[in-house]
Every structure is written in C-alpha cells, then in structure tokens.
Design a protein around this motif. Sequence first.
Motif, PDB file in Angstrom:
ATOM      1  N   ALA A  74       0.838  -1.200   0.000  1.00  0.00           N
ATOM      2  CA  ALA A  74       0.000   0.000   0.000  1.00  0.00           C
ATOM      3  C   ALA A  74       0.872   1.250   0.000  1.00  0.00           C
ATOM      4  N   GLU A  75       1.897   1.234   0.820  1.00  0.00           N
ATOM      5  CA  GLU A  75       2.786   2.391   0.891  1.00  0.00           C
ATOM      6  C   GLU A  75       3.552   2.568  -0.420  1.00  0.00           C
ATOM      7  N   SER A  76       3.945   1.440  -1.027  1.00  0.00           N
ATOM      8  CA  SER A  76       4.655   1.505  -2.308  1.00  0.00           C
ATOM      9  C   SER A  76       3.762   2.106  -3.392  1.00  0.00           C
ATOM     10  N   ALA A  77       2.494   1.693  -3.436  1.00  0.00           N
ATOM     11  CA  ALA A  77       1.568   2.234  -4.433  1.00  0.00           C
ATOM     12  C   ALA A  77       1.349   3.719  -4.209  1.00  0.00           C
ATOM     13  N   ARG A  78       1.243   4.126  -2.938  1.00  0.00           N
ATOM     14  CA  ARG A  78       1.015   5.538  -2.645  1.00  0.00           C
ATOM     15  C   ARG A  78       2.236   6.370  -3.042  1.00  0.00           C
ATOM     16  N   ARG A  79       3.426   5.840  -2.777  1.00  0.00           N
ATOM     17  CA  ARG A  79       4.657   6.551  -3.169  1.00  0.00           C
ATOM     18  C   ARG A  79       4.741   6.668  -4.690  1.00  0.00           C
ATOM     19  N   SER A  80       4.376   5.597  -5.396  1.00  0.00           N
ATOM     20  CA  SER A  80       4.412   5.637  -6.864  1.00  0.00           C
ATOM     21  C   SER A  80       3.458   6.692  -7.398  1.00  0.00           C
ATOM     22  N   TYR A  81       2.293   6.789  -6.758  1.00  0.00           N
ATOM     23  CA  TYR A  81       1.306   7.793  -7.162  1.00  0.00           C
ATOM     24  C   TYR A  81       1.870   9.197  -6.977  1.00  0.00           C
ATOM     25  N   GLU A  82       2.478   9.440  -5.814  1.00  0.00           N
ATOM     26  CA  GLU A  82       3.032  10.767  -5.536  1.00  0.00           C
ATOM     27  C   GLU A  82       4.224  11.080  -6.445  1.00  0.00           C
ATOM     28  N   GLU A  83       5.042  10.049  -6.713  1.00  0.00           N
ATOM     29  CA  GLU A  83       6.185  10.259  -7.610  1.00  0.00           C
ATOM     30  C   GLU A  83       5.730  10.577  -9.026  1.00  0.00           C
ATOM     31  N   LEU A  84       4.651   9.902  -9.448  1.00  0.00           N
ATOM     32  CA  LEU A  84       4.131  10.161 -10.794  1.00  0.00           C
ATOM     33  C   LEU A  84       3.631  11.592 -10.915  1.00  0.00           C
ATOM     34  N   LEU A  85       2.875  12.036  -9.914  1.00  0.00           N
ATOM     35  CA  LEU A  85       2.400  13.414  -9.937  1.00  0.00           C
ATOM     36  C   LEU A  85       3.552  14.402  -9.914  1.00  0.00           C
ATOM     37  N   GLU A  86       4.577  14.097  -9.113  1.00  0.00           N
ATOM     38  CA  GLU A  86       5.731  14.986  -9.032  1.00  0.00           C
ATOM     39  C   GLU A  86       6.484  15.021 -10.362  1.00  0.00           C
ATOM     40  N   ARG A  87       6.511  13.864 -11.043  1.00  0.00           N
ATOM     41  CA  ARG A  87       7.179  13.814 -12.339  1.00  0.00           C
ATOM     42  C   ARG A  87       6.459  14.716 -13.340  1.00  0.00           C
ATOM     43  N   TYR A  88       5.111  14.685 -13.306  1.00  0.00           N
ATOM     44  CA  TYR A  88       4.342  15.571 -14.186  1.00  0.00           C
ATOM     45  C   TYR A  88       4.642  17.039 -13.873  1.00  0.00           C
ATOM     46  N   ARG A  89       4.693  17.359 -12.577  1.00  0.00           N
ATOM     47  CA  ARG A  89       4.969  18.752 -12.193  1.00  0.00           C
ATOM     48  C   ARG A  89       6.361  19.167 -12.662  1.00  0.00           C
ATOM     49  N   ALA A  90       7.338  18.248 -12.515  1.00  0.00           N
ATOM     50  CA  ALA A  90       8.714  18.564 -12.905  1.00  0.00           C
ATOM     51  C   ALA A  90       8.826  18.809 -14.409  1.00  0.00           C
ATOM     52  N   ILE A  91       8.066  18.016 -15.187  1.00  0.00           N
ATOM     53  CA  ILE A  91       8.096  18.186 -16.644  1.00  0.00           C
ATOM     54  C   ILE A  91       7.643  19.588 -17.017  1.00  0.00           C
ATOM     55  N   TRP A  92       6.561  20.030 -16.373  1.00  0.00           N
ATOM     56  CA  TRP A  92       6.011  21.338 -16.743  1.00  0.00           C
ATOM     57  C   TRP A  92       6.879  22.495 -16.247  1.00  0.00           C
ATOM     58  N   LYS A  93       7.651  22.236 -15.193  1.00  0.00           N
ATOM     59  CA  LYS A  93       8.513  23.304 -14.678  1.00  0.00           C
ATOM     60  C   LYS A  93       9.817  23.414 -15.466  1.00  0.00           C
ATOM     61  N   SER A  94      10.187  22.350 -16.180  1.00  0.00           N
ATOM     62  CA  SER A  94      11.463  22.354 -16.901  1.00  0.00           C
ATOM     63  C   SER A  94      11.360  23.175 -18.179  1.00  0.00           C
ATOM     64  N   PRO A  95      12.488  23.677 -18.693  1.00  0.00           N
ATOM     65  CA  PRO A  95      12.456  24.446 -19.948  1.00  0.00           C
ATOM     66  C   PRO A  95      11.915  23.628 -21.113  1.00  0.00           C
ATOM     67  N   ALA A  96      12.170  22.316 -21.109  1.00  0.00           N
ATOM     68  CA  ALA A  96      11.693  21.465 -22.203  1.00  0.00           C
ATOM     69  C   ALA A  96      10.181  21.306 -22.167  1.00  0.00           C
ATOM     70  N   GLY A  97       9.582  21.673 -21.036  1.00  0.00           N
ATOM     71  CA  GLY A  97       8.143  21.499 -20.899  1.00  0.00           C
ATOM     72  C   GLY A  97       7.325  22.618 -21.496  1.00  0.00           C
ATOM     73  N   THR A  98       7.969  23.616 -22.012  1.00  0.00           N
ATOM     74  CA  THR A  98       7.217  24.725 -22.606  1.00  0.00           C
ATOM     75  C   THR A  98       6.898  24.434 -24.053  1.00  0.00           C
ATOM     76  N   ARG A  99       5.726  24.840 -24.472  1.00  0.00           N
ATOM     77  CA  ARG A  99       5.350  24.640 -25.870  1.00  0.00           C
ATOM     78  C   ARG A  99       5.968  25.736 -26.729  1.00  0.00           C
ATOM     79  N   PRO A 100       6.207  25.451 -28.006  1.00  0.00           N
ATOM     80  CA  PRO A 100       6.812  26.471 -28.871  1.00  0.00           C
ATOM     81  C   PRO A 100       5.849  27.619 -29.099  1.00  0.00           C
TER      82      PRO A 100
END
Length: 530
Positions: A504-530
């Motif tokens: 259960a804890e592993s699944a919850r961590r994976s969920y939080e990591e996935l959301l954080e990964r999405y946030r990181a993508i949008w914050k990075s320079p590569a995450g901006t649209r042209p």
Amino acid sequence: MRSEEARFSAVVAAAYSAGVLAVYGAILPAPVFLDDLSYVLKQGVFELPWRNFAAGLFSPGYFAFTTERTYQPLVTLFHYFLHEPAWAYRLAGLGLHALASFAVYLAARRFAGRLEAALAGALFLVFPTHTEALAVSAYKGHIMAAACCVAAWLCWDRAASARKPAPWLAASWSCLVVGLLSKETGLAALLLIAADIAILRPGRRARLLAAALPHAAAAGLYLLVRFAWLVPPGPLDIAAPRQPYLALGWYLGSILWPFPLCMVRSLKPGPALYLLPAAAAALAWLRRRDPATLFGLAWTVAALAPFLHVVAFAHYNPVADRYLYLAAAGPCLALAAHLRGMKGRLVFYAVAVVWAGSSAARSGAYRQPEAFCDQTVACAPENAFSHYLRGCYRLLAEDFPGAAYDLDRARALSPRDAGVLRYLGLARLGLRQYAGAEDVLREASALAPRDARIRNDLGTALLELGRLRQAAEEFDAAVSLDPAWPPPYLNAAKAWGNLDRKRAESARRSYEELLERYRAIWKSPAGTRP
C-alpha cells in the motif's frame, strides 16, 4: 477585366464569411459533446510538453498515442494548440468551411458565369448535413481534407491550361499531401484528377497521366505509411454488413433530400436505395456529351468512394451525414452549369433559403444536448450508438437509472462492444449495484484485456464488494497497462491498505512520484510549448 473579377470574388468571400456566421453561429456557445469530449477536451496528450507530444504524433504508434481511429495528424496538431475554449476551435472550423465554400465557387467558375458560380458556392455553404462536421471539432479532418481536395483540383485545372504548368502542378501536389495528412479521405483528390483527365480532357490523356505520376507516387507512399508503417488501431467489434451499393443509394438520396438530419444512422434497404445508383448511371449515359454534368456526377462518386465500405473500416454508423461534406460539391457544380437565367436562379434561391433555415435550426439544436440525444434515439432506434450516446450524457448528468436503461438497450443491440459494457458498469456503480457492475465489467475486460480504464473500474466494483485482494490485483493490472495514468496507483493503495501495508505504501509513493514527475516536466524548460 481581371480587377472586376477580383472585386467580385472579394465580395463573394465576404458574403460567405458572413453567411457562415449567420447560419452556423449558434454552434459556437454550445456545450462540448460527442467526440470532442474525449478527443479534444479530455485528450491527455495535449498536456504533454511539445517534444514529447511531437515524438508520439510522428511515430508508428500514432493510434495508440492519440486513441484516434483515423489518421489525421494535422487535426491532432491543430487541437494541441487550440483545444479550449470550445468557441475558438469551432470558429476556426467555420472559417475553414467558408474557405472550402469559396474553393467550390472557384471550381464552379470552370463551368459557369460568376453569379451562377457564387450561387453554387452558397448552396454548398448551407448544405444541411454540414452541421455535423462543423459542430464537432473532432470531425474537422473532413473539412480540411475536402478543402485540400478542391484546391488540388483547382491547381491541376490551371496547370492543364498554363504555358508553364510546373508551379501549378507543384501546388496541386502540395494540396494533395496536406489533404492526406488531414484525413485518409484526402485520397479523393487523386480520383478527382482522374475524372478530370477522363471527362474534361480526353484528347490529352497520355500527357496528363504522366503529369499526374508525382500525385500517384505521393498517394502510394502515403498508403505505405498508413497501412504498413503505422501500428493499426485495435479492432472495433461492431457487427455491420458491408453494403457499398446500398450505401451509395443512401448518399445519393440524402443529397437530393437531406432530411431529417441525424447524428446516428442506420442503413435500411428499400426500393429507392436500389434505384438511385442505377438512375445516376442512366443520367451519366444520357448526359455523356455534357462534361459539366458528367464531371459533377463523377465528383460525387469519387468523394463518396472512401465511405462505401468497399474497403472495410471500423464504424458505429454504416452511413453518416458528415461523409457527404465533399460529395455535396458535385451537384452544386453541375447545377451551376445549367441553371441559367432568372428561372434557374429562382430555383437556386429557393433551395438555398430552405437549406439555410434547416442548417440554422440544426445548429441551435446542439445547444440542448438532452433534446439532441432524444432526437437521435428517435431517428435511429435500432442503432446501438444512439442509445449509447444518450446513456453517456445521462451518466455525465448523474442520471444513473436513465443511463443504465439506455446502456442496457445499447448492449442488447451490440453485445460485444467493450465501451458500451464499460459505461453500463459505471452506471451500475452509480446505482450501487456492485455485483451487476462486476458482471458487465468482466465481460468488457474479456473483450478489451489491455484497457487500463476497464480494469480500474472493475477493481472499483470489487473494492465496493469487499473483495480487497481481487480489487488490488485489478488495480495493479491497470497500473502495468498504463503506468502514466495516476488513478490506479491511488486505488491500489486503498485496496492494499488492510492487506499489505508495504505494498500500500509503495503504491502511494508511486502515485506521488508520478504526480511529481508531471509537475517537474512542466517546470522544466523542455516542458514549454513552442
């Protein structure tokens, strides 16, 4: 003379732009509905950074990446940049329709005077079945491909009479390519060019066939990409016989009498469907020395060819209003060449007024989804998709009893449709009929074993029934099928909570990591649209 022609064309273009807004403007504030819900508004890939989106768009996995069933990368690209607000992408569609109507006017000038050609374009503009392609932005590929087909033929026509044809041939070829990338039906441009060579220029066939070789090569390369390089979409298990002759009869009848308008259609055999193709063939024979009529008939058949199921394709409707978009131009061209004088123009005016009124009324109907769905069911009660459509809207409105009723009827008509079974399961979950929801969701899972959403919904039903381990296993399966989709992680954490705290804890961590990964993508320079 040229300046006078240019001024008249400018007036026609302005009139068409105003006419499109007057007739179809009621569509702009309508709620998002039908395919726009899944392919535009809730299309997850539109939230990806440009680099990730482009990599999926131009890959062999286009269909899996976009969940589309037809190859229309330019439409997908358009919606990446403009997928909200709804009025904006619909307004763009109205602009494309005005452009296509102007192209039909230019095509009609090949056979008729300026006024007759302008009236032909106006008839095309207000043709009632166009409302479907204009109201649903996911169908924009029909408009884009049609406009490119007309433009490809116009450039070809100029090339055939030009002293230096190369620039016009290059422009025609380019329009063909853009049309093919808008939708598979862009292939109709090649059929229009073939009809042009056979009917309008029979004495120059050998030379013109050689000039058309680059067009044929582009179409051949496209077919290799479409059917050999791209990974095909999953099968759509819809039991529907292929009836090309009857489908042609239905489309010809709808051009003559495009009423009543309906989002969902059934193909019912009848005397008219058998007689109309034969009548069209007889007319072609009788008018074989009349190039305008013959070319108009050939245009209609060429535009309908992709939709006659000669080559099978997945579909919910054996025939559809939107498939008439390009075909409607054919009769308009033929009429422009023959309805001269005041009497002929009066016929134009009368038909245009009736069609414009019908199109305007239909455009307004899209603003009332509930009444629209009721009319669709009344129009095609024997088609599973009409009940499925109303059931989905009732589900969105949390009218679970009504949704279950409609989806049960859809299931009776199409028992092997995993989408129908999934939404029926969701309706039963809403009614707290968890055992019944499990039954239909298991059926859906057997039909579509790689659908993460169905496995997640099945896990929800099992969780409500208290069968935690089975629920957790379904959530884990959903995670493995679509690791980038967050909900199953959180659901798995809930299911494993009382069974295995580490998992259960592993699944919850994976969920939080996935959301954080999405946030990181949008914050990075590569995450901006042209």
